[in-house]
Design a protein around this motif. Structure first.
Motif, PDB file in Angstrom:
ATOM      1  N   GLU A  89      -0.373 -67.482  -8.414  1.00 15.75           N
ATOM      2  CA  GLU A  89      -0.591 -66.083  -8.003  1.00 15.75           C
ATOM      3  C   GLU A  89       0.328 -65.130  -8.772  1.00 15.75           C
ATOM      4  N   TYR A  90       0.247 -65.217 -10.073  1.00 15.70           N
ATOM      5  CA  TYR A  90       1.018 -64.311 -10.927  1.00 15.70           C
ATOM      6  C   TYR A  90       0.373 -62.930 -10.834  1.00 15.70           C
ATOM      7  N   GLU A  91       1.078 -61.977 -10.253  1.00 13.69           N
ATOM      8  CA  GLU A  91       0.539 -60.650  -9.957  1.00 13.69           C
ATOM      9  C   GLU A  91       1.255 -59.609 -10.809  1.00 13.69           C
ATOM     10  N   THR A  92       0.489 -58.702 -11.399  1.00 11.88           N
ATOM     11  CA  THR A  92       1.050 -57.807 -12.416  1.00 11.88           C
ATOM     12  C   THR A  92       0.924 -56.326 -12.057  1.00 11.88           C
ATOM     13  N   GLY A  93       0.845 -56.022 -10.763  1.00 10.13           N
ATOM     14  CA  GLY A  93       0.582 -54.634 -10.353  1.00 10.13           C
ATOM     15  C   GLY A  93       1.714 -53.660 -10.610  1.00 10.13           C
ATOM     16  N   GLY A  94       2.925 -54.135 -10.766  1.00 13.23           N
ATOM     17  CA  GLY A  94       4.056 -53.223 -10.972  1.00 13.23           C
ATOM     18  C   GLY A  94       4.750 -52.862  -9.663  1.00 13.23           C
ATOM     19  N   HIS A 151       6.709 -57.702 -11.991  1.00 13.65           N
ATOM     20  CA  HIS A 151       5.602 -58.508 -11.469  1.00 13.65           C
ATOM     21  C   HIS A 151       6.090 -59.440 -10.364  1.00 13.65           C
ATOM     22  N   TRP A 152       5.234 -60.363  -9.887  1.00 14.06           N
ATOM     23  CA  TRP A 152       5.673 -61.320  -8.876  1.00 14.06           C
ATOM     24  C   TRP A 152       4.747 -62.528  -8.831  1.00 14.06           C
ATOM     25  N   VAL A 153       5.243 -63.586  -8.206  1.00 14.61           N
ATOM     26  CA  VAL A 153       4.459 -64.820  -8.048  1.00 14.61           C
ATOM     27  C   VAL A 153       4.623 -65.344  -6.626  1.00 14.61           C
ATOM     28  N   ASN A 154       3.787 -66.319  -6.300  1.00 18.96           N
ATOM     29  CA  ASN A 154       3.940 -67.058  -5.040  1.00 18.96           C
ATOM     30  C   ASN A 154       4.954 -68.171  -5.322  1.00 18.96           C
ATOM     31  N   ASN A 155       6.197 -67.952  -4.906  1.00 19.64           N
ATOM     32  CA  ASN A 155       7.285 -68.847  -5.327  1.00 19.64           C
ATOM     33  C   ASN A 155       7.207 -70.261  -4.746  1.00 19.64           C
ATOM     34  N   PRO A 156       6.852 -70.472  -3.470  1.00 19.72           N
ATOM     35  CA  PRO A 156       6.725 -71.874  -3.031  1.00 19.72           C
ATOM     36  C   PRO A 156       5.670 -72.632  -3.858  1.00 19.72           C
ATOM     37  N   ARG A 157       4.580 -71.933  -4.150  1.00 15.80           N
ATOM     38  CA  ARG A 157       3.513 -72.557  -4.963  1.00 15.80           C
ATOM     39  C   ARG A 157       4.032 -72.879  -6.370  1.00 15.80           C
TER      40      ARG A 157
END
Ligand code: GLY
Length: 370
Positions: A89-94, A151-157
């Motif tokens: 879930e690499y998310e790039t919305g800012g 950005h952000w990711v789902n870290n447990p995943r």
């Protein structure tokens, strides 16, 4: 007979798993030792932000390291998905740093100025433009600093995917507590896990907040301390949010699942893993001040974890002076998820290629020995 490996990685958090994966891909025989399940401590307790800009207050080598690591994420996300089937879930919305008062605006203007000067994207938005990005913002929000490249990711995943990918590359995972880093004179010879030795020519110390205690087992001083971070997770958020939000000292991180993580505290309380009423109240107040609709959704969970903090707030990456074969990869404090890919790459470059691509001087363990 004692188990043997080319390299033992101590610690199965995001840093240890990323290193195990990178070293195994580089052809080394890796054994990773973790007392719990991979990622069960700080790596899953964080919110998964990849936010070099929101989480820096000045340019310098640490910001450069963070930017270098963030740049590795698009390929890493693709590679992990291909190899493991897991979407991180690499998310790039800012990131929108919301202004509630003049003080916030002044901080935002100053951050915008130095970041643009450093060549980074940063934009001051009025209320209407901030609302165009996140329609649920409250009437109190008068503008925002927009950082599109945070950005952000789902870290447990992420940790699960790294552990699975490392295992596919034949890294061995041993569940147990490392009770000693073993040495003979000025050479490391492996680690003790319970009553058994795992012999290796190299040991990577990637035990997060516990790294100082482990270094002490080899007679070494490493001033890493735990810094507690608490989080509250809200679920069932009706409108999908596409940006990280910051308000005052708090952040809100949306997940694809409809959860929003609100955090985090920064507390020097030792290894006391408690969630406290006053922190949860502060998180909920901040969340509802910036997005009032969050007052009507359920709390899914609260938790706390321990960031590994070094006194100068820089990670500790590199060979241990005077003890051949010991390499530190710890002290990532608030940026473990962000810094995992570049840390793993640097450890591979140290142990396989013997030529790190980044000037490690500001991060070497030597700095604590003077
Ligand atoms: N990186 C966010 C935190 O440490 O709270």
């Amino acid at each position: 007979m004692a188990r043997t490996a080319d390299v033992v990685v101590v610690g199965g958090g995001v840093i240890g798993c990323a290193i195990a994966y990178e070293l195994a891909k580089g052809g080394l025989g890796v054994t990773l030792v973790e007392r719990g399940t991979p990622g069960c401590e700080a790596s899953s307790a964080g919110a998964g932000m990849l936010a070099p800009q929101a989480e820096s207050s000045a340019p310098g080598p640490l910001l450069a390291l963070k930017l270098a690591s963030k740049a590795l994420y698009p390929d890493l996300a693709f590679e992990l998905s291909e190899r493991t089937g897991l979407d991180i879930e690499y998310e790039t919305g800012g990131n929108l740093h919301c202004f509630l008062d003049e003080g916030d605006e002044a901080v935002g203007r100053a951050a915008c100025a130095w970041q643009r000067e450093a060549g980074l994207k940063a934009e001051l938005l009025g209320r209407a433009d901030a609302l165009a990005l996140e329609p649920d913002l409250s009437a109190e929000v008068r503008g925002a600093l927009f950082l599109p490249d945070d950005h952000w990711v789902n870290n447990p995943r992420l940790v699960t995917a790294l552990a699975n990918a490392a295992a596919q590359e034949r890294a061995a995972f041993v569940t147990g507590e490392v009770t000693a880093i073993l040495r003979t004179g000025d050479r490391v010879t492996g680690v003790r896990v319970g009553d058994e030795a795992v012999r290796s020519a190299a040991v990577v110390l990637a035990a997060g907040a516990w790294s100082g205690q482990l270094a002490a087992t080899a007679g070494l001083t490493l001033p890493i301390q735990p810094v507690r971070g608490q989080i509250v997770c809200l679920e069932g958020v009706p409108r999908r949010h596409h940006h990280l939000l910051h308000v005052k000292d708090h952040y809100l991180v949306p997940r694809v699942s409809g959860q929003i993580l609100v955090g985090a505290s920064v507390e020097w309380v030792g290894f006391v893993k408690q969630v406290t009423a006053e922190q949860i109240r502060a998180f909920l107040d901040a969340a509802m001040r910036v997005v009032p609709a969050l007052g009507r959704v359920p709390i899914q969970a609260t938790w706390a974890g321990f960031r590994p903090w070094a006194p100068d707030e820089r990670p500790v990456i590199g060979p241990w002076p005077g003890l051949d074969g010991l390499v530190a990869a710890t002290g990532h404090f608030r940026n473990g998820i962000l810094l995992a890919p570049v840390t793993a790459r640097l450890i591979r470059e140290l142990l396989v290629d013997h030529a790190p691509s980044f000037d490690l001087t500001p991060f070497l363990p030597d700095r604590f020995l003077h």
